[in-house]
Design an enzyme around this catalytic site. Structure first.
Site, PDB file in Angstrom:
ATOM      1  N   LYS A 133       0.762  -1.160  -0.008  1.00  0.00           N
ATOM      2  CA  LYS A 133      -0.012  -0.151   0.173  1.00  0.00           C
ATOM      3  C   LYS A 133       0.729   1.141  -0.167  1.00  0.00           C
ATOM      4  O   LYS A 133       0.495   2.230  -0.144  1.00  0.00           O
ATOM      5  CB  LYS A 133      -1.090  -0.116   1.196  1.00  0.00           C
ATOM      6  N   TYR A 164       3.095   4.368   6.670  1.00  0.00           N
ATOM      7  CA  TYR A 164       4.282   3.653   6.417  1.00  0.00           C
ATOM      8  C   TYR A 164       5.402   4.855   6.189  1.00  0.00           C
ATOM      9  O   TYR A 164       6.410   4.326   6.383  1.00  0.00           O
ATOM     10  CB  TYR A 164       4.148   3.062   4.862  1.00  0.00           C
TER      11      TYR A 164
END
Length: 377
Positions: A133, A164
């Site tokens: 992702k 992230y």
């Protein structure tokens, strides 16, 4: 005697790992693999232990709420011998891609690093796990073009908050060019855990068990595109765990500037190709019409909690609630994904990582393992 045993273990170990998220799909497998290697000691961190705990003199479980800075400092302060950190956890209780989710995940890592970095003078490597992702935003708009993302693809500019990116930036800042680090980006993870929010194998196997118990057709509920086309990469937890070890210990990958690697099985697949073999493995008849577009797991399985309880008792399984293994909203999202999320593994291949799996074989392996753990019938 306990002190003597501890000293004996320390004398024969020169690698000390701490795994944050040790009860998850990859964390469990990574711990299993490290303790089987010579000269490794492993600390496993999670809020709660797994239902099937690891029992090995070289493994030490620590229950810790990483969102609590005082508790984290108190419980991790003694980890002065750590040589390798594996960060395979996230704060899943907050809305994905929200600012709160991003901040809380950053807080977790900050608390852990604050406790460990000042005293872990032998630290050699930090390995972070995020996911594919990294390359997309869930905001849309989406197109249906086939793209194969490599590790050099730029970050997505979006109003959403992809934690992230924050974790990578935090590692770069805190390690300050003094300790090597890497980040692995798996696709659809396949493993065994009762402590994982996005647990594909758990949902698939619970669904199959319910279909077999009630004599229901084991159908694929999703879009035709997801059924017939290659839309996502499988990532066997065995492969990802081995790639963590490789990235953390290989001279070819060591970098104080950080190295990113896609962590994917390799061979592509479609659900249409592999569904019949999954039916056979689970023990249900292959339906004449395997694809049913208007079947939604979250609706079809909503009233099946008591059925799962019956199956657990009848089959003598480890006591679990249906939601410990199955996330029906996740299966619906996966099988109706409005974009393709495919990567390349050229970089890892080029640097010498050779482990590959066919995704069907991964699924069949984890069904057997979960049966062996008495999690599914």
């Amino acid at each position: 005697m306990a002190v003597q045993e501890s000293n004996r273990i320390e004398a024969v170990t020169n690698h000390v790992a701490v795994i944050f998220g040790v009860t998850g799909l990859v964390g469990k497998e990574l711990a299993r693999r490290l303790i089987l290697k010579s000269k490794w000691k492993v600390y496993g961190i999670a809020r709660n232990p797994e239902s099937i705990p690891i029992r090995n003199p070289n493994f030490h479980f620590i229950s810790c709420d990483l969102l609590n800075p005082l508790e984290t400092q108190k419980k991790l302060l003694f980890l002065q011998d750590v040589t390798h950190i594996f960060w395979i956890t996230w704060a899943s209780q907050f809305p994905l891609d929200s600012q709160e989710c991003s901040e809380k995940n950053k807080d977790m890592m900050s608390n852990a690093l604050n406790a460990i970095l000042p005293t872990a003078k032998a630290l050699k490597h930090v390995s972070l796990q995020t996911g594919m992702k990294h390359y997309i935003s869930l905001e849309g708009p989406f197109d249906h073009k086939v793209r194969y993302y490599n590790e050099e693809c730029p970050r997505i500019s979006s109003t959403s908050h992809n934690f992230y990116y924050d974790l990578e930036d935090l590692l770069k800042e805190r390690l300050a060019g003094k300790v090597a680090w890497s980040v692995l980006r798996p696709g659809l993870l396949m493993g065994s855990s009762t402590k994982t929010l996005y647990n594909f194998m758990g949902g698939l196997c619970v669904y199959g068990a319910i279909c077999r118990h009630l004599h229901l057709p084991f159908v694929f509920g999703g879009t035709r595109e997801c059924w017939e086309e290659t839309c996502i990469d499988g990532s066997d937890a065995r492969l990802v765990a081995e790639q963590h070890i490789w990235a953390a210990t290989s001279d070819a990958t060591s970098s104080i500037d950080g190295q990113a690697f896609n962590a994917i099985n390799g061979p592509s697949f479609t659900w249409k190709e592999i569904w019949p073999a999954v039916c056979v493995k689970i023990g249900v008849e292959v339906p004449e019409n395997m694809f049913v577009e208007d079947f939604w797991f979250e609706i079809g399985m909503a009233d099946k909690k008591t059925v799962w309880k019956e199956i657990v008792i009848k089959e003598g399984l480890v006591q679990t609630e249906m939601e410990d293994l199955a996330n029906w909203a996740f299966l619906d999202m996966l099988f109706r994904c409005p974009f393709k999320l495919l990567g390349t593994r050229d970089k890892a291949d080029r640097l010498g990582f050779t482990v590959k799996y066919k995704t069907l074989n991964s699924i069949l392996f984890w069904i057997d393992l979960m049966r062996g753990e008495k999690l599914i019938p």
